[in-house]
Write a protein that holds these residues in place. Structure first.
Motif, PDB file in Angstrom:
ATOM      1  N   VAL A 122       0.854  -1.198   0.000  1.00  0.00           N
ATOM      2  CA  VAL A 122       0.000   0.000   0.000  1.00  0.00           C
ATOM      3  C   VAL A 122       0.889   1.248   0.000  1.00  0.00           C
ATOM      4  N   GLU A 125       2.280   1.807  -3.387  1.00  0.00           N
ATOM      5  CA  GLU A 125       1.305   2.407  -4.301  1.00  0.00           C
ATOM      6  C   GLU A 125       1.302   3.928  -4.162  1.00  0.00           C
ATOM      7  N   TYR A 126       1.373   4.441  -2.949  1.00  0.00           N
ATOM      8  CA  TYR A 126       1.397   5.891  -2.724  1.00  0.00           C
ATOM      9  C   TYR A 126       2.724   6.497  -3.188  1.00  0.00           C
ATOM     10  N   LEU A 152      -4.842   9.519  -3.982  1.00  0.00           N
ATOM     11  CA  LEU A 152      -5.198   8.100  -4.107  1.00  0.00           C
ATOM     12  C   LEU A 152      -5.973   7.699  -2.860  1.00  0.00           C
ATOM     13  N   ALA A 157      -5.805   2.186  -3.095  1.00  0.00           N
ATOM     14  CA  ALA A 157      -4.453   1.724  -2.766  1.00  0.00           C
ATOM     15  C   ALA A 157      -4.476   0.298  -2.223  1.00  0.00           C
ATOM     16  N   LYS A 160      -5.501  -2.306  -4.963  1.00  0.00           N
ATOM     17  CA  LYS A 160      -4.387  -2.502  -5.906  1.00  0.00           C
ATOM     18  C   LYS A 160      -3.307  -3.377  -5.277  1.00  0.00           C
ATOM     19  N   MET A 253      -2.478   8.171   2.889  1.00  0.00           N
ATOM     20  CA  MET A 253      -1.559   7.025   2.927  1.00  0.00           C
ATOM     21  C   MET A 253      -1.541   6.408   4.331  1.00  0.00           C
TER      22      MET A 253
END
Length: 267
Positions: A122, A125-126, A152, A157, A160, A253
């Motif tokens: 995660v 992803e950020y 996002l 996140a 994904k 995040m």
């Protein structure tokens, strides 16, 4: 003549007496055989039979003693086997309990490892978003769609990260099987979908930040010190809105990673 007649009569009596004596002798012989010889013979036969049966009885008694000894030994062995079986059963039960505890602990450890890896992914992803689009470029572009791409949602996140996780995602590939990964993924997705509406909310409003930025930049377009090429007022506006973007980004995040981290306690 008379003398001859008497002699004949005597002979006749003697002959008859002889016959009777023979008959008596035969009867006596039969009687003697029945009451003397035959009982003795039968007694001998009976004694012989008794002796034979006594020997057979002794043999049977010996066999019976041996069988009793064997039965006693077998009983002892059965008792020992029973005790050994009971001890073995207890030992197996203890080992099965330990194995169950270890297996449960291992499954728990694997699940925690899975959640920690998802939490890491995660964050990745950020970071990808942050690397691809810089806050300064967003502000200078003045394009709301670009700003929106900078944010996002925690939901996006996490989903994904869950979609991309596999055996190769771990430092030691194969430590968690693909079957376990699929099971844990489904378990975590269920919780994510349950909290979807909350996880879709963004901490910052991209459009509002950009509008505020453009408005303040326009207000400060005239440098209060024209002789200085550096517009300090506009620089402060950029710095302020750049921080707003990054603070909002970081809060989303943190929300996403904290949400995943909390799932370690999920049973």
């Amino acid at each position: 003549m008379k003398h001859s007649s008497r002699q004949t009569s005597l002979d006749l009596y003697l002959t008859r007496a002889s016959h009777v004596a023979q008959i008596v002798l035969v009867v006596a012989a039969v009687f003697g055989y029945i009451y003397t010889v035959l009982p003795i013979y039968q007694k001998e036969l009976l004694s012989e039979e008794i002796a034979k049966r006594t020997i057979e009885l002794a043999e049977i008694q010996d066999q019976l003693k041996f069988a009793e000894s064997e039965r006693s030994e077998l009983g002892r062995l059965v008792g020992e086997l029973g005790q050994q079986g009971e001890s073995l059963s207890k030992d197996i039960a203890i080992k099965e309990a330990r194995l169950g505890a270890v297996t449960k602990s291992l499954i728990r450890t694997h699940y925690v490892m899975f959640v920690e890896r998802v939490e890491f992914l995660v964050g990745v992803e950020y970071l990808f978003v942050n690397w691809e689009i810089s806050a300064q470029d967003i502000l200078e572009s003045g394009n709301p769609s670009v700003v929106e791409g900078f944010f996002l949602s925690p939901y996006s996140a996490i989903t994904k990260a869950l979609a991309g996780i596999s055996e190769a995602s771990f430092e030691s590939p194969g430590i968690i099987s693909q079957k376990q990964i699929d099971t844990y993924r489904a378990k975590l997705l269920k919780v994510v979908e349950k909290n979807k509406s909350e996880l879709l909310i963004l901490n910052g409003n991209a459009k509002d930040i950009l509008v505020g930025y453009l408005s303040e930049m326009d207000k400060n377009k005239n440098d209060p010190t024209p002789q200085d090429r550096f517009n300090e007022a506009q620089w402060k506006v950029k710095k302020k809105h750049w921080k707003m973007l990054h603070d909002s980004f970081k809060k989303d995040m943190d929300r996403a990673m904290n949400f995943v981290g909390e799932q370690k306690q999920l049973k």
